[in-house]
Every structure is written in C-alpha cells, then in structure tokens.
Enzyme design. Structure first.
Site, PDB file in Angstrom:
ATOM      1  CE  LYS A  76      13.889   1.688  27.934  1.00 54.33           C
ATOM      2  NZ  LYS A  76      14.500   1.356  26.637  1.00 54.33           N
ATOM      3  NE  ARG A  94      15.764   7.993  24.541  1.00 57.26           N
ATOM      4  CZ  ARG A  94      14.658   7.826  25.241  1.00 57.26           C
ATOM      5  NH1 ARG A  94      14.584   6.915  26.184  1.00 57.26           N
ATOM      6  NH2 ARG A  94      13.596   8.572  25.003  1.00 57.26           N
TER       7      ARG A  94
HETATM    8  C1  9MG Z   1      13.014   6.424  22.559  1.00 57.85           C
HETATM    9  N1  9MG Z   1      13.617   5.336  23.311  1.00 57.85           N
HETATM   10  C2  9MG Z   1      13.086   4.688  24.388  1.00 57.85           C
HETATM   11  N2  9MG Z   1      13.917   3.719  24.801  1.00 57.85           N
HETATM   12  C3  9MG Z   1      14.992   3.749  23.972  1.00 57.85           C
HETATM   13  C4  9MG Z   1      16.169   2.987  23.865  1.00 57.85           C
HETATM   14  O1  9MG Z   1      16.407   1.982  24.676  1.00 57.85           O
HETATM   15  N3  9MG Z   1      17.043   3.287  22.894  1.00 57.85           N
HETATM   16  C5  9MG Z   1      16.795   4.311  22.018  1.00 57.85           C
HETATM   17  N4  9MG Z   1      17.713   4.547  21.066  1.00 57.85           N
HETATM   18  N5  9MG Z   1      15.687   5.059  22.068  1.00 57.85           N
HETATM   19  C6  9MG Z   1      14.805   4.775  23.022  1.00 57.85           C
END
Ligand code: 9MG
Length: 277
Positions: free
Chosen positions: A222, A256
């Site tokens: 990010k 994630r």
């Molecule tokens: C779909 N998505 C994109 N970024 C995310 C994040 O930081 N957390 C979660 N739970 N989903 C995300």
C-alpha cells in the site's frame, strides 16, 4: 489453541495465518487485474496454496482510492464462478471480499468460509445476510468512500475513533445475532487515513487485540509503504514484511498479502521464536 471456525474448516488463531489476495477486477491497483479470467484465478490460487496461504480472499470490487463502483451483477459475475471453482478444486478456506448482500448470500451458499467487508456490514441488508450464516466476518474501518477517502482524512484521535467505530459495529452485529466469537477486527490501513494515521494504528495494534478480538491487517504494497520508503508499488515487499512483522509482534494473526511465501516463512520464524521458552 484458539480455534475459529471458517465454514467447513477451522484455524488455530494462536498461530499466524496468511490470506492471499485474489483480485478479480480489471483495475486492481497493484496486480493490474491480471487474474481476470477463471483459469488465471485458479493458477494464482494454486500458487498461493502451495506457498502456504490459509485463506484465499476473492474480491470483485476494487476499493483502491478513487475506484469506480461496480454493479451488483458485475460483482456477482466476477466473484461467484471463481469461488465455486476454487472450492471444487482445492481444500482451502475462501474468503469473499464484498459489502453486497446478494454476494454474501451466494458466496456462503457456494462454500465461502469468511466474509471480508471493508464497509463493516454497513450496506443495506448485509448484517442480516451474515446473521443468516454461521460464518465469521472481518469488520474493517473505512472513513468515507473509496472515491474520496484520501482527501484530507481527519480524526480527533485516530486510534480511539477507529476503536469506537469498530465497537459500534460489534454492537450492531450482536443485535442481529452475530456472536462476537465470529468477529475479526481490522483497522483498515489506507482507508481514509494519512501516513501518520496508518503508523499510529499499526503502533497500537495491541489495543485492538486487547478488545478481545482477532485482528486482521491488510497493508500489502500500500501507499503507506511507498511513502515511508519512497518506492513504487512493485518494490514494496520488504517494507510490507517489516510492517506485518511489527503487527504480528503486537498481536495480529491474520495477514492479507499479495506475496504469500515470504510472509509464510517470516511468520513461521516469528511464531516459532515466540513459542520457544
Ligand atoms: C479488500 N481489502 C483491501 N484492503 C484491505 C484491508 O486492509 N483489510 C481488509 N480486511 N480487506 C481489504
């Protein structure tokens, strides 16, 4: 052991787990939508499973800053065949990254094991749709909407505000019968937050854990990583790993990520060291 049930499988959340990202959108911000076909999605899922992912997170609506909303039908057409095919072919937990009631219902019917909602079940009917299942749900904090969320986000105290918001969503979940044991909290790194907000939230990850919930962190590649290191999106792996390692040491157990193998190996070492007395 701290077992959580994800449909037909369970995970011990005293250990770390990697959730591999499978975007089935044409405009996903860091993989360029390359998995926008069933075959490619299955190949990428297999790769992430072989590399040690515990969960595959399938999403059909981009939530990157400035993303354009998709219709319900478009989202269904993108994600449901992929969920069905993964569940048929592999023995893996599939998470559905959605805020849409119809997608929640259909994904659950097709065997999804987790609802991952960046809007924390705020859309009409979403709470009820999850309440009709036995699935866990990840409630994420987002300030504003993806189209405009990065335009000067402002908080009193970001950590307190995000905690208050997530607690209010926990109350709503319990009101419709979703037990708190099914809830995972996520501070929503990058969703209506400045670099400083993101860093504060990560610094205080343990406070979210101390609220009595499992914590999921999503920061893979990010902007905050790029801002700290001044690196483009395809050079953010090491920074992503550093930030996730920090979140692990502060109690997060679900991560994630795009890059599964490096995270599985890093987290295996971190967790092994933590458990050796
Ligand atoms: C779909 N998505 C994109 N970024 C995310 C994040 O930081 N957390 C979660 N739970 N989903 C995300």
């Amino acid at each position: 052991m701290s077992l959580m049930s994800f449909g037909d499988k369970s995970l011990d959340l005293s250990l770390p787990h990697v959730m591999g990202i499978l975007n089935v959108t044409p405009d996903s911000f860091s993989d360029g939508g390359v998995f926008h076909s069933l075959d490619a999605a299955l190949r990428q899922s297999e790769k992430m499973i072989v590399e040690g992912a515990s969960i595959i997170d399938v999403g059909g609506e981009s939530t990157r800053p400035g993303a354009v909303p998709v219709s319900i039908q478009q989202e269904m057409d993108r994600v449901l065949p992929v969920i069905e095919a993964i569940k048929k072919r592999f023995d893996i937990i599939v998470s559905v990254d959605t805020s849409t009631t119809q997608v929640i219902r259909e994904a659950a019917r097709l065997g999804a094991g987790l609802i991952n909602d960046v809007r924390a079940l705020e859309r009409d009917g979403a709470l009820q749709a999850v309440a009709e299942t036995v699935l866990p749900v990840c409630l994420m904090h987002m300030k504003g909407v993806p189209q405009t969320m990065q335009q000067q986000p402002d908080y009193g105290s970001v950590v307190d505000d995000v905690m208050q918001y997530l607690l209010s969503r926990v109350v709503e979940c319990e009101r419709v019968g979703i037990d708190r044991s099914r809830l995972i909290l996520d501070p929503g790194i990058g969703f209506g937050k400045t670099l400083s907000h993101n860093l504060s939230l990560l610094n205080r990850t343990s406070q979210f854990k101390e609220m009595g919930f499992e914590v999921l962190i999503g920061l893979s590649r990010k902007t905050m990583i790029g801002d700290v290191l001044n690196l483009p999106v395809d050079e953010r792996l090491y920074g992503t790993m550093g930030a996730n390692a920090s979140a692990y040491s502060k109690g997060a157990r679900l991560f994630r990520v795009h890059d599964v193998r490096p995270h599985v190996e890093m987290l295996a070492l971190m967790s092994r060291i933590e458990r050796e007395i």
